[in-house]
Each structure stands twice: as C-alpha cells, then as structure tokens.
Design an enzyme around this catalytic site. Structure first.
Site, short mmCIF file in Angstrom:
data_model
loop_
_atom_site.label_atom_id
_atom_site.label_comp_id
_atom_site.label_asym_id
_atom_site.label_seq_id
_atom_site.Cartn_x
_atom_site.Cartn_y
_atom_site.Cartn_z
CD GLN A 11 -12.47 6.00 -0.80
OE1 GLN A 11 -13.10 6.12 -1.85
NE2 GLN A 11 -11.48 5.13 -0.67
CD GLU A 37 -2.52 1.80 0.42
OE1 GLU A 37 -3.47 1.10 0.05
OE2 GLU A 37 -2.25 2.92 -0.08
CG ASP A 93 -14.28 0.58 -5.33
OD1 ASP A 93 -15.28 -0.08 -4.97
OD2 ASP A 93 -14.01 1.71 -4.87
CB CYS A 153 -20.53 5.54 -3.64
SG CYS A 153 -22.05 5.80 -2.70
CB ALA A 209 -22.22 -1.53 1.87
CE LYS A 236 -16.35 -1.01 -10.48
NZ LYS A 236 -15.90 -2.41 -10.32
CB THR A 237 -20.73 0.35 -1.95
OG1 THR A 237 -21.19 -0.99 -1.69
CG2 THR A 237 -21.66 1.03 -2.94
CB CYS A 267 -26.47 3.06 -2.46
SG CYS A 267 -25.93 4.70 -2.91
P1 FAD Z 1 -10.15 1.76 -1.71
O1 FAD Z 1 -10.77 1.76 -0.36
O2 FAD Z 1 -10.20 3.01 -2.50
O3 FAD Z 1 -8.65 1.28 -1.53
C1 FAD Z 1 -7.75 1.06 -2.58
C2 FAD Z 1 -6.34 1.14 -2.02
O4 FAD Z 1 -5.40 0.68 -3.00
C3 FAD Z 1 -5.94 2.57 -1.66
O5 FAD Z 1 -5.51 2.62 -0.32
C4 FAD Z 1 -4.84 2.89 -2.64
O6 FAD Z 1 -3.85 3.76 -2.11
C5 FAD Z 1 -4.26 1.52 -2.95
N1 FAD Z 1 -3.54 1.46 -4.22
C6 FAD Z 1 -3.73 2.21 -5.33
N2 FAD Z 1 -2.82 1.92 -6.25
C7 FAD Z 1 -2.04 0.94 -5.74
C8 FAD Z 1 -0.92 0.23 -6.23
N3 FAD Z 1 -0.40 0.48 -7.44
N4 FAD Z 1 -0.34 -0.71 -5.46
C9 FAD Z 1 -0.83 -0.95 -4.22
N5 FAD Z 1 -1.90 -0.30 -3.70
C10 FAD Z 1 -2.49 0.64 -4.45
N6 FAD Z 1 -19.35 3.12 0.01
C11 FAD Z 1 -20.36 2.73 0.84
O7 FAD Z 1 -20.43 1.55 1.17
N7 FAD Z 1 -21.29 3.63 1.31
C12 FAD Z 1 -21.23 4.94 1.00
O8 FAD Z 1 -22.06 5.73 1.45
C13 FAD Z 1 -20.18 5.39 0.13
N8 FAD Z 1 -20.09 6.68 -0.21
C14 FAD Z 1 -19.02 7.13 -0.92
C15 FAD Z 1 -18.90 8.49 -1.19
C16 FAD Z 1 -17.80 8.98 -1.89
C17 FAD Z 1 -17.70 10.44 -2.18
C18 FAD Z 1 -16.77 8.07 -2.30
C19 FAD Z 1 -15.55 8.59 -3.01
C20 FAD Z 1 -16.89 6.71 -2.06
C21 FAD Z 1 -18.01 6.22 -1.37
N9 FAD Z 1 -18.17 4.84 -1.12
C22 FAD Z 1 -19.23 4.43 -0.34
C23 FAD Z 1 -17.35 3.83 -1.84
C24 FAD Z 1 -16.28 3.14 -1.00
O9 FAD Z 1 -15.46 4.08 -0.35
C25 FAD Z 1 -15.43 2.25 -1.91
O10 FAD Z 1 -16.29 1.42 -2.69
C26 FAD Z 1 -14.49 1.36 -1.11
O11 FAD Z 1 -13.53 2.16 -0.45
C27 FAD Z 1 -13.80 0.33 -2.02
O12 FAD Z 1 -12.77 -0.34 -1.36
P2 FAD Z 1 -11.42 -0.76 -2.15
O13 FAD Z 1 -10.54 -1.36 -1.13
O14 FAD Z 1 -11.77 -1.52 -3.37
O15 FAD Z 1 -10.81 0.63 -2.64
#
Ligand code: FAD
Length: 393
Positions: free
Chosen positions: A42, A34, A294, A160, A305, A302-303, A337
């Site tokens: 978020q 990371e 995501d 989201c 949740a 994509k959330t 959502c």
């Molecule tokens: P992320 O949590 O984004 O994590 C990805 C990680 O990978 C990051 O830490 C990043 O630094 C890392 N990374 C990137 N590139 C690399 C690389 N090359 N090598 C290694 N690591 C890397 N979800 C809900 O459930 N309810 C809500 O109400 C909601 N509202 C939202 C509102 C907003 C404005 C936003 C922006 C998002 C919202 N979400 C909500 C969505 C939710 O935050 C995401 O769906 C969730 O964080 C996805 O998890 P993830 O681990 O896939 O991605």
C-alpha cells in the site's frame, strides 16, 4: 479444525509474522486466514495516485507471499471465541488454536461520509485509500484545470497519517509542472490542529506549506459530499458549525476504525482495537493471543514500517510464552512516515511512542532529500517483498 498457531489476516503484518515464525520453528503448524486473493504494497499507492507508476505494480497474488509450509485458508474470520480458543469463519468453519495472532488491518468507513460512496471515483472525487480508487486520483489530477483542489484528513486514527498530505504535495507540484498552478487553490483540510504531530518534521512541513501557497484549514472534519453542486461540507470542530467549500477536485481520506468483527468481541478494548500490551504485544486478558499492525491497540502511528519493528518483538514474546519464559522483547512504538513532498523529494520521519525522532541515517531527516525519495521509490519495495515478507528484514 485445529492449528497450533492461527494468524488472522495475510496482509503486511500477518505475512511478516508468519515468515518469522516459520524460520524460528520450522515444524510449527501455522495457518493464515485471509479472504483476499491479492496482497498489496500500500505505501506505493501514493505514487500510483500521483502517476509515478501503475497501481498494478503494488499488487501480487496472495499465494506468492504465503511462506512455504504455512497453511492458507481463503476465508474470513467472523467471530472470536477466546474462552474456547476458537474462531468462526464466513464459510461456517470453527477453527481452534493454541496461539492466536490478530492482524486483520483497519476498516475504511466510506459510509460515514454522506454522499461519498456514490461520488467516489468520478467527477473529481478521488482517494488513494483503496486499490480500486487509486487511478481516480491520477485521473483527477490530469483533469484538473483550476479552482479548488481539496485534500482532507478525518478525525479518526488512520493508516499512514502522512498519506493525506503526501498526495497534496504531488498534486501541487504537478499543477506547477503543467503551468496551471496560478489557477489553483490548493487547500488541506484536517480534523487535526496542526500539519503533523512531531515538532521536528512539523517545522519543515509548515515552511513548505507556506512557501508553496497551500492553504490549511485545521479542525475541519469532512462530513458530506454534494457531487451535483461539487461542494464539500465540513464540521468545524470548535464551533460545531457547518462549513461549505466548493471543489473542482477533492482527495478524500475517509474515516477508519477497527474491523467490525474485532470491535464487538471480547478481544477488543473500549474503542474496538485488539487490546494488547503496548510493549510486549500480548493480549491483556488472553495470554495466548497477540496482535499487531493496524488492527491493534498499539498507540503509535499505523504504518507498515511500524509493523516491521513489531513483528520480531511479537515473535520473540510468543516463543517465550510457548516455553513458559518471561517476555523480554519490547516494542518502543517505532514508526516511520516517508513524507513525499514533491516528485523527487521526501522527508523521512521516524519516531517512537514519545514522539522522539528515531532516525536511521546520520543526517538530518527533517530536510527534503532526493535520496530519500529514491529510497521510497526504488529501495523500500524490494526490501518489502524480498526482505520483510520473507522474515529477513
Ligand atoms: P493490511 O496490510 O491492510 O492487512 C490486513 C489484511 O487482513 C488484509 O489482507 C485483509 O484482506 C485481511 N482481512 C480483513 N478482514 C479479515 C477477516 N475478517 N479475516 C481475515 N483476514 C481479514 N505504511 C508505511 O510504512 N509507509 C508508507 O509510506 C505508507 N503509505 C501508505 C499510503 C496509503 C495510501 C495507504 C493506504 C497505506 C500506507 N501505509 C504506509 C500503511 C500500511 O500499508 C499499513 O499500515 C500496513 O499495511 C498495515 O499492515 P496490516 O497487516 O495491519 O494491515
């Protein structure tokens, strides 16, 4: 370097899976790659953009969320070599693994909207889709005195899907509270053809939009911002015509895609997402690779949740794979959502792959409720930090 299990990404999905794996196999040799020193909750960015809380409340040091005993490499993956069970990092390291979990989130393609990168964060151009820009949303709401307030939604998958309109309902409510609503045209422009995909919740949202005098422009995809003249240029997706809408403030939800380093590799499907089975989360070609969150190809909204329900399925199926047993855990596409519809009201949409509601509570969740707002504001953040990220919820 070699680790038994390597997790790419220490965001919502990476940490949740690491915590669950740690509990299931305490002696496993697990590494998280990371690059960021910070971890973000978020879902609260919507409320930070609406001035309900400071954005700092959504941020923690990454070191505090890495489960004990898990090795954190502060580095970024640049290349996957699944044939060799290895990957390359930005610092030039080659890391090999027995099992790989791909969870680097979604990429925000700010550059795909002409003029946006130079304009974002000032003169009424704002977005909740990055920590550094969240405050510009609250600034734009407070600076707005009347005219066109635009809220956009792009023609790509986004994280989201409700967030582009949640901030609009907060803004509209805020303008009413400030006594300036009569001077404001609140306009939702979306590349989609309706306000929300799932009929049960769409009905309520259509009523809200109509009652509050919010104008909707469907099949309008933002392609350019002209900050000098304060104009937003859209492509009308049926006709291909350019449509110009002047703005006094514009909240942009930018286009998004799989991270570039995932798009180009043998792990990706034809549109770039980590290509996994929608039910088992196992990669379709490499049995020792899994993906969630995501960056995965899972065809759901994509959330975070959704990640909460994906993580236990992934962990069970990974453990089964390690023991050469069949993968019996299935993910049904559950996602949720929490659609904020004003300060103090919320519709908690929950549904599966087929768009069938999968509601948690015994009442009709398509109604606006203060209790659900309180859940989002006060209940879900501790559930995230102390439950989900600890592998307990
Ligand atoms: P992320 O949590 O984004 O994590 C990805 C990680 O990978 C990051 O830490 C990043 O630094 C890392 N990374 C990137 N590139 C690399 C690389 N090359 N090598 C290694 N690591 C890397 N979800 C809900 O459930 N309810 C809500 O109400 C909601 N509202 C939202 C509102 C907003 C404005 C936003 C922006 C998002 C919202 N979400 C909500 C969505 C939710 O935050 C995401 O769906 C969730 O964080 C996805 O998890 P993830 O681990 O896939 O991605």
């Amino acid at each position: 370097m070699k680790n038994q299990i390597v997790i790419v990404g220490g965001g919502t999905a990476g940490i949740t899976v690491a915590a669950r794996l740690r509990r299931a196999i305490p002696k496993a040799d697990i590494a998280i790659i990371e690059p960021s020193g910070k971890h973000y909750y978020q879902p609260l960015w919507t409320l930070a953009g609406g001035g309900v809380l400071p954005k700092e409340a959504t941020e923690r040091d990454e070191a505090t969320v890495i489960p004990k005993g898990v090795n954190w490499l502060q580095d970024a993956v640049t290349e996957f070599r699944p044939e060799k069970n290895a990957l390359m990092t930005r610092n030039g390291k080659e890391l090999s693994y027995q099992y790989l979990i791909v969870a680097p989130g979604i990429q925000i393609d700010w550059h795909k909207i002409k003029g946006l990168q130079g304009a974002i964060g000032k003169n009424g151009v704002c977005s909740n889709y990055a920590y550094k820009h969240v405050s510009s949303t609250w600034d734009s709401l407070r600076d707005f005195k009347g005219g066109n307030a635009l809220f956009t939604m792009p023609n790509t998958p986004i994280k989201c899907g409700g967030a582009p309109q949640k901030i609009m309902y907060l803004a509209e409510h805020y303008f009413r509270k400030q006594g300036i609503r009569k001077n404001a045209n609140v306009i939702f422009t979306t590349a989609g053809k309706s306000i929300f995909g799932i009929p049960k919740y769409r009905k309520t949202l259509e009523r809200i939009v109509s009652e509050r005098g919010i104008e909707t422009r469907f099949k309008h995809n933002l392609i350019e911002i002209l900050p000098e003249s304060k104009e937003a240029i859209f492509e009308q997706l049926d006709s291909g015509n350019r449509v110009v809408i002047p703005y006094d403030m514009i909240h942009v939800t930018p286009p998004m895609s799989a991270p570039d380093f995932v798009k180009t590799i043998p792990l990706a499907n034809e549109v770039g997402w980590g290509d996994v089975d929608p039910y088992t989360l196992q990669h379709k070609r490499y049995a020792n690779v899994f993906a969630l969150g995501d960056a995965s190809s899972l065809p759901t909204s994509k959330t975070g949740a959704a990640v909460r329900k994906q993580a236990p399925v992934l962990v069970n199926n990974l453990l089964a794979t390690m023991k050469n047993q069949p993968r019996t855990s299935h993910y049904d596409g559950y996602t949720s959502c929490p659609i904020v519809t004003g300060y103090g009201s919320l519709i908690l949409a929950e549904f599966d792959y087929d768009g069938n509601p999968k509601e948690t509570f015994p009442f009709d969740q398509s109604k606006e409720r203060e209790s659900m707002w309180l859940l989002k504001r006060y209940g879900l953040p501790p559930l995230y930090w102390h439950g989900m990220l600890k592998g307990l919820a």
